[in-house]
Structure formats: structure tokens, C-alpha cells
Scaffold this active site. Structure first.
Site, PDB file in Angstrom:
ATOM      1  CG  ASP A  14      -2.765   0.410 -16.432  1.00 46.11           C
ATOM      2  OD1 ASP A  14      -3.403   0.949 -15.528  1.00 46.11           O
ATOM      3  OD2 ASP A  14      -3.156  -0.590 -17.061  1.00 46.11           O
ATOM      4  CG  ASN A  63      -8.087  -8.343  -8.861  1.00 47.03           C
ATOM      5  OD1 ASN A  63      -7.407  -8.960  -8.062  1.00 47.03           O
ATOM      6  ND2 ASN A  63      -8.722  -7.236  -8.550  1.00 47.03           N
ATOM      7  CG  HIS A 102     -10.605  -9.117  -5.133  1.00 41.35           C
ATOM      8  ND1 HIS A 102     -10.548  -8.095  -6.048  1.00 41.35           N
ATOM      9  CD2 HIS A 102     -11.844  -9.675  -5.278  1.00 41.35           C
ATOM     10  CE1 HIS A 102     -11.684  -8.014  -6.699  1.00 41.35           C
ATOM     11  NE2 HIS A 102     -12.500  -8.968  -6.260  1.00 41.35           N
ATOM     12  CG  ASP A 139      -5.159  -6.605  -2.477  1.00 48.99           C
ATOM     13  OD1 ASP A 139      -5.504  -5.889  -3.442  1.00 48.99           O
ATOM     14  OD2 ASP A 139      -5.897  -6.821  -1.494  1.00 48.99           O
ATOM     15  CD  GLU A 156      -5.884  -1.356 -12.967  1.00 48.81           C
ATOM     16  OE1 GLU A 156      -6.542  -1.310 -13.999  1.00 48.81           O
ATOM     17  OE2 GLU A 156      -6.389  -1.314 -11.820  1.00 48.81           O
TER      18      GLU A 156
END
Length: 464
Positions: free
Chosen positions: A328, A336, A341, A345, A372
Site C-alpha cells: 500500500d 493526491n 489526481h 495517477d 493504491e
């Protein structure tokens, strides 16, 4: 109307041609007789079966209604007798109800508090259970005073099947007699009308068709009947004449159609082959898209679930261990929120690439199983090997050098890894293995993130 066979030919008469013999009325008439009789028999059997089934169901419905009425009549008195422990009255009520012809057996089960259960039953002589007669069961309750309601037992009524069969036999006798008479009258009428209105003209039409050939297509069929009648026989006559007129042209068209059909068939086969190839290509792409994460290009959760089932069966079949890593990204929500965003990504793509490049064996699988979160399946891997690979994954992500100013674990993007290993002799399923790895991931995050937590509750310190 009886159809008499024609007189026999004298012995000196020459043998008729097969066509002429087949056109004589004798064989057609007798076939009509036997066909009509067979139809009557089938009709009677079908009618009797249908009406008998209807009568049986009606008898069942009537008996069920009678049993329901008996329930209403006796439920109150039986409940009172049970409550008052009046066994004589209870037996008397049962004997009284048992004398009703529709009842084969009546039983009452007493279920009072602090008393053993008792069953009282009265059956008609010769009655056997279970049968086809309806059965009803009712819970008996009594109100000793206003506002109270006590369940004191249950009442079971079973119908008398003999009564049903007696009623059915009487109804069947009337049904069979009525259907037999009706069918015989109908058969006689059909035979008479068919012979006078159809058979004669059908014979003439059959003889005309038997003589038909390429050299006789111009001879029209003429039935000896009034021209004013416009019915099915008129349509048959007109159809035969039209058939003779268009037969030659039809044969020519048929030859042309067959040639065109062969050409269309070849073209259709070619197009089907092209479409089949396109469909196979499209299906292959759909299968790939359905099993691949569109952002990272890694296998998705569906592929991960299929792979874990396969690897678990293989591990148990060969007696090998199976390791699972859950990775994780640390504090990804903060990254983020502050970077956007689009940068998030890119971060996920970079982490996925680092995880994929860190796996050396062809059988190892890394998949994106959440936003994630990544899952790594390591077949035939012991705890030491799994922990060594997990440490390499943590280091590989940290080496990417993705700046993360809002992470308490490090100045760059890092991951936490939960590790669990399924021993060869263990009976756990993959869900239990996943839960242990997930619990280890929470321990890694609680210990400060950017580390590995394994099944022994030991964590690897963050890489320098």
C-alpha cells in the site's frame, strides 16, 4: 352411412394397371372407415381422461372445502375440551367428527404447558395413510379470559379417499357414456359428409394427377360439381391447374436459383469467415481488457482472484508453500490532495512499474487490487524468501525518488508491505491468508510505514 365395397371383377377380366386399382373407391372408403373409428377411440380416451382429471380435482376441492368447514365447526369445542382437560368430551367430539363421510382420520395433539404431549385419534375402519385425499392441519387456541390467547394443541384432518373414488366412479360412468354416444354420432356424421362432399372429388383429382406428365400439362382438371361453390375443393382445382401451367417455368427458375444460391453460399461463407476472425480478435481484446488494469497495465482484481485460486490448488497439490504480499502506498491521499489526481495517477504508474521490475521469476504475479493497493502472489516461496523480496520492493519504490513533502515516513513516496505465508501442511484457504497479510500491513503502517511486517510480528526498519 356404410360404404359398401365394389363388386369383384370377373375372373376373365384383364388385370388393371396399378394406377387404376389404386384409384378405385374400395381402399379409400375402408381406410376412411378405420381412420374414423381410430379417431373416435382416441377422442373418447382423451375426453374421458381430461374430464376425469377435472372431476377428480373438483372432488378434491369439494372435500377440502368440507374439511375446512369441519375445522370451523369443531375447532372451538375441541379447544375448550383440551383446556378443561375433559378427555371424554374430546373423545366424543372426535367420534362425532369421524362419522362425517369426508373424514378418513381425525387426530388432536394436546400441547398444554407443564404437561406431556398427548395425541387423540379416530380413524374410519379400513382407512390407510398416506393417500391422495386432502389433509388439513390447524393450530388450536383458547381464550381463558378476554385478551388472552393460549395455544393448546393442533387438529389434523385427513380426507377419506374412498369417498373420492366412489364419486369419481359414478362421474366416470356418466362421462364415458356421454362421450361414447357423442363420438359415435360425430364419427357417423363426419363419414357421411366427407364421403359425399370430398372423397369423390379427391379420387378424381388423384386420378388426374396420376396421369399428369410433361405431355399432359395443358389438360385442365374439371371437377363435376356446381361452379358456384367457392370452397377448398375449388381452391384445390384452381391450384392444380395453376401448377400445371407454371411447372415448366418453375423448373427453369429453379435451375437459375440453384446457380445463384451456390454463388451466394460461397460469398456468405467468405463473409462468415471474415466476421469470425474479427470476432475472435475482438474477444481476445475484451478478455485482455477485462483482466488488465487500464491505468498501470498490471493484472486487475479479477485476474488476481483467478490466479490465487489456481496457485492455491497448485501449492496444495505439490506440497509447496505460498506467499502473499499486500503493498500500500503510504499517505497516498495526502499526496493526491496536494499534488492533484494527474500526479497521483503518475505516482501509481511509477510504483506499479517498480514492483513489476522487481519480480524476477515468471510465476510471480503483481496486480493492482485497489486504488493504491497492490497484491503480490509468490508461489513456492518460504517466509525468508518472501521477506527478502518484500524488502526489495520497499527499497525499489523508495529508489524511484518521487517527492512526497506530506509523508511522515520519508521525503519520497514509499510503500508498506504486509506479508503472510501459507505452509504446505496448512488447511487455511486464500481468504485466511489474505486476512493475515492485511493484518500485517496494518502493523507495518502502525510501526511507522515504509517497512515490511510479517507473520511473526517482526517489522523491517525503513531502508536508509
Amino acid at each position: 352411412m356404410a360404404i359398401s365395397p365394389p363388386p369383384s371383377l370377373p375372373a376373365s377380366a384383364p388385370a388393371a394397371a396399378p394406377r387404376a386399382v389404386a384409384a378405385r373407391p374400395r381402399s379409400i372408403g375402408w381406410r376412411l372407415v378405420w381412420t374414423t373409428l381410430a379417431f373416435c377411440l382416441v377422442f373418447i380416451l382423451a375426453s374421458v381422461a381430461a374430464l376425469t382429471w377435472t372431476a377428480w380435482n373438483a372432488g378434491l376441492a369439494r372435500m377440502d372445502a368440507e374439511l375446512a368447514q369441519i375445522e370451523q365447526i369443531y375447532s372451538g369445542t375441541l379447544s375448550k375440551a383440551i383446556w378443561e382437560l375433559d378427555r371424554e368430551a374430546l373423545q366424543a367430539h372426535l367420534q362425532s367428527a369421524q362419522r362425517v363421510p369426508a373424514i378418513g382420520s381425525i387426530s388432536v395433539q394436546v400441547a398444554l404447558a407443564h404437561r406431556p404431549a398427548e395425541v387423540y385419534q379416530a380413524s374410519r375402519p379400513g382407512w390407510k395413510a398416506p393417500g391422495r385425499a386432502p389433509t388439513r392441519q390447524l393450530s388450536l387456541s383458547y381464550s381463558p379470559y378476554p385478551g388472552a390467547r393460549e395455544t393448546v394443541g393442533s387438529l389434523t384432518l385427513e380426507g377419506n379417499e374412498r369417498v373420492l373414488w366412489q364419486q369419481l366412479r359414478r362421474q366416470m360412468a356418466a362421462i364415458v357414456a356421454a362421450q361414447l354416444l357423442q363420438s359415435l354420432m360425430l364419427a357417423g356424421l363426419i363419414m357421411l359428409v366427407f364421403h359425399r362432399m370430398v372423397t369423390v372429388h379427391v379420387r378424381r383429382t388423384a386420378a388426374h394427377l396420376a396421369r399428369m406428365g410433361p405431355d399432359r400439362l395443358g389438360q385442365q382438371l374439371q371437377l363435376e360439381r356446381p361452379r358456384t361453390r367457392q370452397d377448398e375443393l375449388t381452391q384445390l382445382e384452381s391450384g392444380v391447374n395453376q401448377l400445371q401451367t407454371s411447372l415448366a417455368a418453375h423448373l427453369q427458375r429453379q435451375q437459375r436459383y440453384e446457380q445463384e444460391l451456390a454463388e451466394h453460399r460461397d460469398e456468405l461463407a467468405r463473409r462468415v469467415a471474415e466476421r469470425t476472425a474479427e470476432l475472435r480478435t475482438a474477444n481476445a481484446r475484451l478478455q485482455s481488457l477485462a483482466r488488465t488494469d487500464p491505468l498501470t497495465g498490471l493484472p486487475n482484481r479479477r485476474h488476481f482472484d483467478e490466479a490465487q485460486a489456481i496457485e492455491l490448488r497448485r501449492a496444495r497439490r505439490h506440497g509447496q508453500s505460498l506467499a502473499l504480499l499486500i503493498c500500500d502506498i503510504d499517505c497516498f491521499k495526502d499526496y493526491n490532495d496536494h499534488c492533484g489526481h494527474a500526479m497521483g495517477d503518475r505516482c501509481i504508474i511509477a510504483v506499479a512499474q517498480a514492483l513489476r521490475e522487481s519480480l524476477a521469476r515468471p510465476g510471480d504475479l503483481v496486480a493492482r487490487i485497489g486504488g493504491e493497493e497492490f497484491g503480490v502472489i509468490l508461489p513456492h516461496t518460504d517466509p525468508q524468501g518472501a521477506q527478502s523480496l518484500a524488502e526489495r520492493l520497499v527499497q525499489a519504490v523508495a529508489d524511484c525518488g518521487i517527492a512526497h513533502a506530506h509523508s511522515p515516513a520519508a521525503s519520497v513516496v514509499t510503500i508498506s508491505v504486509g506479508l503472510a505465508v501459507l505452509a504446505p501442511e496448512a488447511d487455511d484457504d486464500f481468504d485466511a491468508l489474505f486476512q493475515r497479510a492485511d493484518a500485517a500491513l496494518y502493523r507495518a503502517k502502525a510501526a511507522g510505514r515504509n517497512r515490511v511486517a510479517g507473520p511473526a510480528h517482526t517489522e523491517l526498519p525503513p531502508p536508509e
